[in-house]
Structures are given as structure tokens and as C-alpha cells.
Enzyme design. Structure first.
Site, PDB file in Angstrom:
ATOM      1  N   ALA A  45      34.848  36.087  23.377  1.00  0.00           N
ATOM      2  CA  ALA A  45      34.159  37.372  23.564  1.00  0.00           C
ATOM      3  C   ALA A  45      35.092  38.450  23.014  1.00  0.00           C
ATOM      4  CB  ALA A  45      33.864  37.589  25.039  1.00  0.00           C
ATOM      5  N   THR A  77      38.819  45.232  28.406  1.00  0.00           N
ATOM      6  CA  THR A  77      38.554  43.804  28.220  1.00  0.00           C
ATOM      7  C   THR A  77      37.139  43.480  28.698  1.00  0.00           C
ATOM      8  OG1 THR A  77      39.521  41.592  28.524  1.00  0.00           O
ATOM      9  CG2 THR A  77      39.527  43.025  30.447  1.00  0.00           C
ATOM     10  N   ASN A  78      36.809  42.227  28.923  1.00  0.00           N
ATOM     11  CA  ASN A  78      35.479  41.826  29.412  1.00  0.00           C
ATOM     12  C   ASN A  78      35.645  40.623  30.342  1.00  0.00           C
ATOM     13  OD1 ASN A  78      35.212  39.292  27.770  1.00  0.00           O
ATOM     14  ND2 ASN A  78      35.468  40.782  26.129  1.00  0.00           N
ATOM     15  N   PHE A  79      34.522  40.141  30.868  1.00  0.00           N
ATOM     16  CA  PHE A  79      34.564  39.121  31.930  1.00  0.00           C
ATOM     17  C   PHE A  79      34.697  37.679  31.417  1.00  0.00           C
ATOM     18  CE2 PHE A  79      32.421  42.517  34.422  1.00  0.00           C
ATOM     19  CZ  PHE A  79      33.353  42.591  35.453  1.00  0.00           C
TER      20      PHE A  79
END
Ligand code: CTP
Length: 208
Positions: free
Chosen positions: A88, A21-23
Site C-alpha cells: 500500500a 502512513t496507512n493501515f
């Protein structure tokens, strides 16, 4: 107007207990969805996994992966007057998603990744001239050049440039500062402010 907004990260499963995943916190997309609902628009919010509550008056569709986000966006896009892709979305996912939990071995591990659909690019290729298409560009260097390139490649009416290397704005923060770039080359700088304020200003410019 009917406005479709995407927000948050996606999760791409590796096995039963792990994912990539991402932030992204989802705060910017949620603020845009909230501001659009407050302005009286019909809003569909397609959200990846986040910990914040959906704004009132918004029809929220929760998804996990890029593939699920693509399905939800495409099914809401046909009669939309504007689509704002603030999510995102993961660019890659594991080729194999294991049903069980992977066991460790002594050696290194390589996970093969494949591209996900670029949802915004697909929307740009199928562009309905009556639907305003807005993308986000989270950049750390060559900001304007990268954002304008993205805007052209994806056939966008507007791109919202976010300098994610600047401390105190962007990912996870309650504040943001962005540059809006229109298809016809207008450049609008929105100075550092609460994401709710930035959201309302983005809508003021793009929904005309
Ligand atoms: N996006 C999308 N589908 C993807 C990836 C991104 O719709 N699979 C959208 C995002 O919601 C955002 C914009 O495209 O509006 C971001 O563009 P992108 O080129 O993906 O940016 P980066 O991920 O930063 O890619 P690059 O490595 O080209 O900088």
C-alpha cells in the site's frame, strides 16, 4: 522463476518524529512471498515497515518511503519473471520533510503534499512482455469498474481486487477474499480463506 513482491505500507516523513502512513499490515504480500518461496521460486520481498517476520527462504529488502520502495523495486525488476505489487504505497508525501521536530502554534496547520512515483504505472509503461505484472486494487465502491480501470491504466496482466469495506477481510486480517481479473477478461473469485491459502491460489493463476 524470479518473483519480486512488495508488501506493507510506506511511511512518508513530516518531521523528525512524525509521518504519514496507512493501515496495511503486510500480511497479504508476506503470504504471497512465502507461498512463492515454498513453491521453489527465487523471491525478493520489498517490504515497508511491518511487525511480522519475513517468510523463510525469501530475500527481504526493508524500505521506509515510497521513494525507497521505488528504488528497490526498479533495481530488482530487470530480470524478474513476475512482479506482484501488494504494498500500500503512499500516493503523496510532504513537500518538506523537517529535520527537527515541528513546534505547535495556536492556529491550524496545513501540510503541503506532493505525488510520489506510481511504481506500478512506471513498471507498466516499461513493460517487458516476458514479465508478469500484477497489481492490487483496494476498493470500497464501484469495485469492478475501478479495478478494471486501474488494470488498463497501469498495463497489468492481472489485478487482485480487494473489497476493503467488507468486515473481517483485508487490512490487518488473517483472512481475505479477492477477485482476480486477467488482461483478457477472465474473472476468478477466491472466497474467504486464510491469506496463505489465497496467496497460493493467486500464484496458481498468475504464474502460468
Ligand atoms: N502503487 C504503486 N505506487 C504507488 C501507489 C500504488 O506501485 N505510488 C500500486 C500498489 O502497490 C497497488 C496498486 O498500485 O498494486 C494500487 O493502485 P492505486 O491506483 O494506487 O490504488 P489507490 O491508491 O487505491 O488509488 P486510487 O486513489 O486511484 O484508487
Amino acid at each position: 522463476m524470479k518473483i519480486v513482491v512488495s508488501a506493507g505500507p510506506t511511511r512518508e516523513r513530516i518531521d523528525a518524529v512524525r509521518f504519514i502512513t496507512n493501515f496495511s499490515s503486510g500480511k497479504m504480500g508476506y503470504a504471497i512471498a512465502g507461498a512463492a518461496a515454498t513453491a521453489g521460486h527465487q523471491v525478493v520481498l520489498v517490504s515497508g515497515p511491518v511487525t511480522i517476520a519475513p517468510p523463510p527462504g525469501v530475500d527481504t529488502i526493508r524500505v521506509e518511503s515510497a521513494a525507497e520502495m521505488a528504488t528497490a523495486i526498479h533495481s530488482s525488476a530487470a530480470d524478474a519473471d513476475a512482479i506482484i505489487m501488494a504494498a500500500a504505497v503512499a500516493d503523496y508525501r510532504p513537500v518538506k520533510q523537517l529535520e527537527h521536530k515541528m513546534k505547535k502554534t495556536d492556529g491550524n496547520l496545513t501540510i503541503e503534499l506532493e505525488r510520489t512515483e506510481d511504481i506500478l504505472k512506471t513498471l507498466g509503461e516499461q513493460k517487458n512482455p516476458d514479465c508478469i505484472l500484477v497489481g492490487f486494487a483496494a476498493e470500497t465502491d464501484n469495485l469492478m469498474e475501478n479495478a478494471i480501470d486501474k488494470q488498463k491504466r497501469k498495463n497489468l496482466d492481472w489485478i487482485v481486487l480487494n473489497d476493503v469495506s467488507r468486515p473481517g477481510i483485508g487490512f490487518g486480517s488473517d483472512q481475505n477474499a479477492v477477485t482476480l481479473i486477467s488482461r483478457d477478461g477472465r474473472i476468478i473469485e477466491l472466497d474467504s480463506a486464510a491469506k496463505s491459502v489465497i496467496a497460493a491460489k493467486i500464484l496458481e493463476y498468475v504464474l502460468v
